[in-house]
Design a protein around this motif. Structure first.
Motif, PDB file in Angstrom:
ATOM      1  N   ALA A   1      20.526 -44.804  43.896  1.00 40.83           N
ATOM      2  CA  ALA A   1      20.443 -45.909  42.943  1.00 40.83           C
ATOM      3  C   ALA A   1      21.023 -45.508  41.593  1.00 40.83           C
ATOM      4  CB  ALA A   1      18.984 -46.351  42.785  1.00 40.83           C
ATOM      5  N   ALA A   2      20.777 -44.261  41.168  1.00 43.35           N
ATOM      6  CA  ALA A   2      21.324 -43.788  39.892  1.00 43.35           C
ATOM      7  C   ALA A   2      22.849 -43.726  39.934  1.00 43.35           C
ATOM      8  CB  ALA A   2      20.745 -42.419  39.550  1.00 43.35           C
ATOM      9  N   TRP A   3      23.404 -43.279  41.044  1.00 42.57           N
ATOM     10  CA  TRP A   3      24.867 -43.268  41.172  1.00 42.57           C
ATOM     11  C   TRP A   3      25.428 -44.688  41.122  1.00 42.57           C
ATOM     12  CZ3 TRP A   3      28.051 -39.510  40.324  1.00 42.57           C
ATOM     13  CH2 TRP A   3      27.658 -38.185  40.526  1.00 42.57           C
ATOM     14  N   GLU A   4      24.717 -45.633  41.766  1.00 45.91           N
ATOM     15  CA  GLU A   4      25.136 -47.034  41.714  1.00 45.91           C
ATOM     16  C   GLU A   4      25.161 -47.532  40.276  1.00 45.91           C
ATOM     17  OE1 GLU A   4      23.654 -51.339  43.565  1.00 45.91           O
ATOM     18  OE2 GLU A   4      22.193 -49.780  43.083  1.00 45.91           O
ATOM     19  N   VAL A   5      24.101 -47.229  39.522  1.00 46.44           N
ATOM     20  CA  VAL A   5      24.024 -47.626  38.121  1.00 46.44           C
ATOM     21  C   VAL A   5      25.161 -47.003  37.321  1.00 46.44           C
ATOM     22  CG1 VAL A   5      22.649 -47.404  36.014  1.00 46.44           C
ATOM     23  CG2 VAL A   5      21.542 -48.063  38.151  1.00 46.44           C
ATOM     24  N   LEU A   6      25.426 -45.722  37.555  1.00 49.92           N
ATOM     25  CA  LEU A   6      26.487 -45.031  36.815  1.00 49.92           C
ATOM     26  C   LEU A   6      27.836 -45.692  37.027  1.00 49.92           C
ATOM     27  CD1 LEU A   6      27.461 -42.631  35.098  1.00 49.92           C
ATOM     28  CD2 LEU A   6      27.700 -41.328  37.229  1.00 49.92           C
ATOM     29  N   PHE A   7      28.181 -45.984  38.272  1.00 48.29           N
ATOM     30  CA  PHE A   7      29.496 -46.568  38.550  1.00 48.29           C
ATOM     31  C   PHE A   7      29.630 -47.968  37.958  1.00 48.29           C
ATOM     32  CE2 PHE A   7      29.538 -43.613  42.394  1.00 48.29           C
ATOM     33  CZ  PHE A   7      30.359 -42.706  41.769  1.00 48.29           C
ATOM     34  N   ILE A   8      28.554 -48.752  38.027  1.00 55.22           N
ATOM     35  CA  ILE A   8      28.606 -50.106  37.460  1.00 55.22           C
ATOM     36  C   ILE A   8      28.800 -50.035  35.949  1.00 55.22           C
ATOM     37  CG2 ILE A   8      27.266 -52.197  37.016  1.00 55.22           C
ATOM     38  CD1 ILE A   8      25.928 -51.713  39.759  1.00 55.22           C
ATOM     39  N   PHE A   9      28.054 -49.163  35.282  1.00 55.84           N
ATOM     40  CA  PHE A   9      28.163 -49.079  33.833  1.00 55.84           C
ATOM     41  C   PHE A   9      29.448 -48.383  33.380  1.00 55.84           C
ATOM     42  CE2 PHE A   9      23.758 -50.414  33.743  1.00 55.84           C
ATOM     43  CZ  PHE A   9      23.699 -51.143  32.560  1.00 55.84           C
ATOM     44  N   LEU A  10      30.011 -47.527  34.208  1.00 57.48           N
ATOM     45  CA  LEU A  10      31.330 -46.978  33.887  1.00 57.48           C
ATOM     46  C   LEU A  10      32.371 -48.098  33.845  1.00 57.48           C
ATOM     47  CD1 LEU A  10      31.671 -43.586  35.816  1.00 57.48           C
ATOM     48  CD2 LEU A  10      32.012 -43.966  33.364  1.00 57.48           C
ATOM     49  N   ARG A  11      32.295 -48.993  34.822  1.00 56.22           N
ATOM     50  CA  ARG A  11      33.228 -50.125  34.830  1.00 56.22           C
ATOM     51  C   ARG A  11      32.995 -51.021  33.613  1.00 56.22           C
ATOM     52  NH1 ARG A  11      32.357 -54.920  36.925  1.00 56.22           N
ATOM     53  NH2 ARG A  11      30.712 -54.193  38.327  1.00 56.22           N
ATOM     54  N   LEU A  12      31.726 -51.260  33.284  1.00 56.95           N
ATOM     55  CA  LEU A  12      31.435 -52.062  32.095  1.00 56.95           C
ATOM     56  C   LEU A  12      31.892 -51.343  30.824  1.00 56.95           C
ATOM     57  CD1 LEU A  12      27.866 -53.325  33.044  1.00 56.95           C
ATOM     58  CD2 LEU A  12      29.904 -54.730  32.804  1.00 56.95           C
ATOM     59  N   GLY A  13      31.747 -50.031  30.783  1.00 57.80           N
ATOM     60  CA  GLY A  13      32.180 -49.277  29.622  1.00 57.80           C
ATOM     61  C   GLY A  13      33.666 -49.323  29.393  1.00 57.80           C
ATOM     62  N   VAL A  14      34.421 -49.569  30.450  1.00 63.03           N
ATOM     63  CA  VAL A  14      35.879 -49.674  30.342  1.00 63.03           C
ATOM     64  C   VAL A  14      36.314 -51.101  29.992  1.00 63.03           C
ATOM     65  CG1 VAL A  14      38.043 -49.486  31.650  1.00 63.03           C
ATOM     66  CG2 VAL A  14      36.288 -47.728  31.886  1.00 63.03           C
ATOM     67  N   THR A  15      35.525 -52.085  30.364  1.00 63.77           N
ATOM     68  CA  THR A  15      35.952 -53.484  30.239  1.00 63.77           C
ATOM     69  C   THR A  15      35.206 -54.285  29.187  1.00 63.77           C
ATOM     70  OG1 THR A  15      34.408 -54.132  32.012  1.00 63.77           O
ATOM     71  CG2 THR A  15      36.655 -53.571  32.661  1.00 63.77           C
ATOM     72  N   CYS A  16      34.116 -53.760  28.635  1.00 64.63           N
ATOM     73  CA  CYS A  16      33.297 -54.532  27.691  1.00 64.63           C
ATOM     74  C   CYS A  16      33.883 -54.464  26.281  1.00 64.63           C
ATOM     75  CB  CYS A  16      31.858 -54.025  27.681  1.00 64.63           C
ATOM     76  SG  CYS A  16      30.848 -54.675  29.021  1.00 64.63           S
ATOM     77  N   PHE A  17      34.818 -55.326  25.990  1.00 64.55           N
ATOM     78  CA  PHE A  17      35.361 -55.454  24.651  1.00 64.55           C
ATOM     79  C   PHE A  17      34.565 -56.506  23.869  1.00 64.55           C
ATOM     80  CE2 PHE A  17      38.791 -53.660  27.071  1.00 64.55           C
ATOM     81  CZ  PHE A  17      39.438 -52.810  26.195  1.00 64.55           C
ATOM     82  N   GLY A  18      34.627 -56.418  22.534  1.00 65.38           N
ATOM     83  CA  GLY A  18      34.118 -57.501  21.710  1.00 65.38           C
ATOM     84  C   GLY A  18      32.848 -57.241  20.952  1.00 65.38           C
ATOM     85  N   GLY A  19      32.264 -56.033  21.033  1.00 61.15           N
ATOM     86  CA  GLY A  19      31.077 -55.755  20.245  1.00 61.15           C
ATOM     87  C   GLY A  19      29.792 -56.086  20.960  1.00 61.15           C
ATOM     88  N   PRO A  20      28.635 -55.828  20.312  1.00 56.74           N
ATOM     89  CA  PRO A  20      27.336 -55.932  20.990  1.00 56.74           C
ATOM     90  C   PRO A  20      27.003 -57.317  21.506  1.00 56.74           C
ATOM     91  CG  PRO A  20      27.071 -55.610  18.605  1.00 56.74           C
ATOM     92  CD  PRO A  20      28.504 -55.351  18.919  1.00 56.74           C
ATOM     93  N   ILE A  21      27.407 -58.358  20.806  1.00 55.09           N
ATOM     94  CA  ILE A  21      27.103 -59.704  21.287  1.00 55.09           C
ATOM     95  C   ILE A  21      27.848 -59.987  22.581  1.00 55.09           C
ATOM     96  CG2 ILE A  21      27.176 -62.150  20.717  1.00 55.09           C
ATOM     97  CD1 ILE A  21      25.183 -60.551  19.089  1.00 55.09           C
ATOM     98  N   ALA A  22      29.121 -59.587  22.641  1.00 55.93           N
ATOM     99  CA  ALA A  22      29.891 -59.751  23.877  1.00 55.93           C
ATOM    100  C   ALA A  22      29.310 -58.906  24.999  1.00 55.93           C
ATOM    101  CB  ALA A  22      31.353 -59.395  23.637  1.00 55.93           C
ATOM    102  N   HIS A  23      28.827 -57.696  24.674  1.00 55.89           N
ATOM    103  CA  HIS A  23      28.239 -56.842  25.700  1.00 55.89           C
ATOM    104  C   HIS A  23      27.058 -57.528  26.365  1.00 55.89           C
ATOM    105  CE1 HIS A  23      29.747 -53.230  23.092  1.00 55.89           C
ATOM    106  NE2 HIS A  23      30.728 -53.876  23.682  1.00 55.89           N
ATOM    107  N   ILE A  24      26.236 -58.220  25.563  1.00 60.79           N
ATOM    108  CA  ILE A  24      25.097 -58.934  26.121  1.00 60.79           C
ATOM    109  C   ILE A  24      25.575 -59.997  27.107  1.00 60.79           C
ATOM    110  CG2 ILE A  24      23.245 -60.558  25.520  1.00 60.79           C
ATOM    111  CD1 ILE A  24      22.853 -58.893  22.948  1.00 60.79           C
ATOM    112  N   GLY A  25      26.699 -60.624  26.798  1.00 61.70           N
ATOM    113  CA  GLY A  25      27.280 -61.592  27.725  1.00 61.70           C
ATOM    114  C   GLY A  25      27.769 -60.944  29.003  1.00 61.70           C
TER     115      GLY A  25
END
Length: 408
Positions: free
Chosen positions: A17-41
């Motif tokens: 489960a931790a590896w699953e979380v890591l890979f998902i958030f790695l993808r989000l870390g590469v694609t989440c542009f726009g600051g904290p409000i956009a990250h929440i979206g």
């Protein structure tokens, strides 16, 4: 909805489960542009809409809680989701995956004078800013329908938005959320209770109290030790920890604190500080990773990669500790009728905050022409109607930004 923590699961299951979380958030870390409000979206689309790891109300409650606490709200939300999914290892995986990409880019930027330039580079960055507009608009649309279904809560959302739009104090965000809670306690008690979703947190009260004590010890002990000849690394850690512990209202609020901590005493030049801030705006992930850039160039040892690591640890740790301290008491508190009324008002205020942020800074800093608006509209329809993955929308907006830049 019930989310069962992995604390009682077999070790192999928790690790998977931790590896699953890591890979998902790695993808989000590469694609989440726009600051904290956009990250929440982005997080809402990934974990509420797509994966259904938690429901809308539980997610909104979590966002409201993190908005109240000092530290980077989007990183705290991500850490909490990882914690719920895979325990402490999952929380660490979520933070690492979301933070590492932008931190690495900013460390590389600190070692080089180059940055994206020319019409293609500028157009690419502009397209990435436009996709943030679509992401935030999608979040406002979805959360407003669920969390502001009546006149009272819709009015709270509007009031919160007006406060953010017209009050320039950095504490306006906290004030708007607090006011939403007060109005909710007053006017939302008559709303029939609903199942807000039990969110099981694998954090004991003993661990929560230990986190509170660690937060206070790290806040007060390093300055005292620094007066008795402590090593430079401790002074560097302390400067970032003090800034991270005093931030309310989002990542941008940390900038004046860091400026005071490093530019005013001459540890970083003003030009270098501003150049790093500009680079931090152009990369995905949390704005707090700006600390990694400062950790490389600051005149306090250890400098370089080690300095970047200490900076990231110092800037993020206080927000994580205070979050862990609060989480064991949060779910039982939010189940009480008075707390539910308060959270209804807080949730509505969070929608208002998102709505205000959609206009400024997200819209005002990105949408400059009819072509920009058209690209935002395409991204919004792809997200809300076609249910396209955010990565696809990011790619389309990036290409569209380059095309618009060439046509200008």
């Amino acid at each position: 909805m019930t989310i069962v923590p992995f604390g009682a699961a077999p070790e192999r299951q928790r690790t998977a489960a931790a590896w699953e979380v890591l890979f998902i958030f790695l993808r989000l870390g590469v694609t989440c542009f726009g600051g904290p409000i956009a990250h929440i979206g982005y997080f809402r689309n990934e974990f509420v809409v797509r994966r259904r790891w938690l429901d809308e109300r539980a997610y909104a409650d979590l966002v409201g809680l993190c908005q109240f606490l000092p530290g980077p709200a989007s990183s705290q939300v991500g850490f909490s989701i990882g914690l719920m999914r895979a325990g402490y290892l999952g929380g660490l995986a979520a933070w690492t995956g979301f933070t590492l990409p932008s931190a690495l880019v900013l460390v590389l930027f600190a070692y080089s004078a180059g940055a994206l330039g020319g019409p293609i580079g500028l157009g690419l960055l502009h397209g990435l800013k436009l996709v943030a507009v679509a992401i935030v608009a999608q979040a406002v649309w979805g959360m407003a329908r669920t969390l502001c279904p009546d006149r009272v809560r819709a009015s709270i959302a509007v009031l919160a938005a007006l406060i953010i739009l017209f009050v320039t104090s950095p504490f306006a965000q906290i004030g708007a959320i607090a006011l939403g809670g007060v109005v909710g306690l007053w006017l939302c008690r008559t709303i029939s209770p609903s199942d807000s979703g039990h969110v099981a947190m694998p954090v004991s009260r003993r661990v929560g109290m230990a986190a509170f004590l660690a937060f206070g010890a790290l806040l007060f002990a390093p300055p005292v030790l620094g007066q008795h000849g402590a090593p430079g690394g401790l002074s560097l850690f302390n400067a970032f920890y003090q800034s991270g512990a005093l931030v309310f209202g989002g990542g941008h609020v940390v900038l004046p604190l860091l400026h005071e901590a490093f530019v005013t005493p001459g540890l970083v030049s003003d030009d270098a500080f501003l150049a790093g801030y500009g680079a931090a705006q152009a990369v995905p992930g949390p704005l707090f990773t700006f600390a990694a850039y400062l950790g490389v160039i600051v005149k306090l040892p250890p400098h370089g990669v080690a300095g970047a690591f200490l900076a990231l640890l110092g800037i993020f740790l206080p927000g994580i500790l205070i979050l862990i301290g609060v989480l064991p008491f949060w779910d039982s508190l939010r189940s009480r009728p008075a707390a539910q009324a308060i959270m209804r008002g807080v949730n509505a205020a969070v929608v208002g905050l998102l709505g205000a942020a959609l206009y400024t800074p997200v819209w005002t800093s990105a949408v400059k022409s009819s072509g920009d608006f058209g690209l935002v509209l395409v991204g919004f329809v792809l997200l809300t109607v076609w249910r396209a993955p955010p990565l696809v929308v990011v790619a389309i907006s990036a290409v569209g930004g380059i095309v618009l830049g060439q046509a200008a």
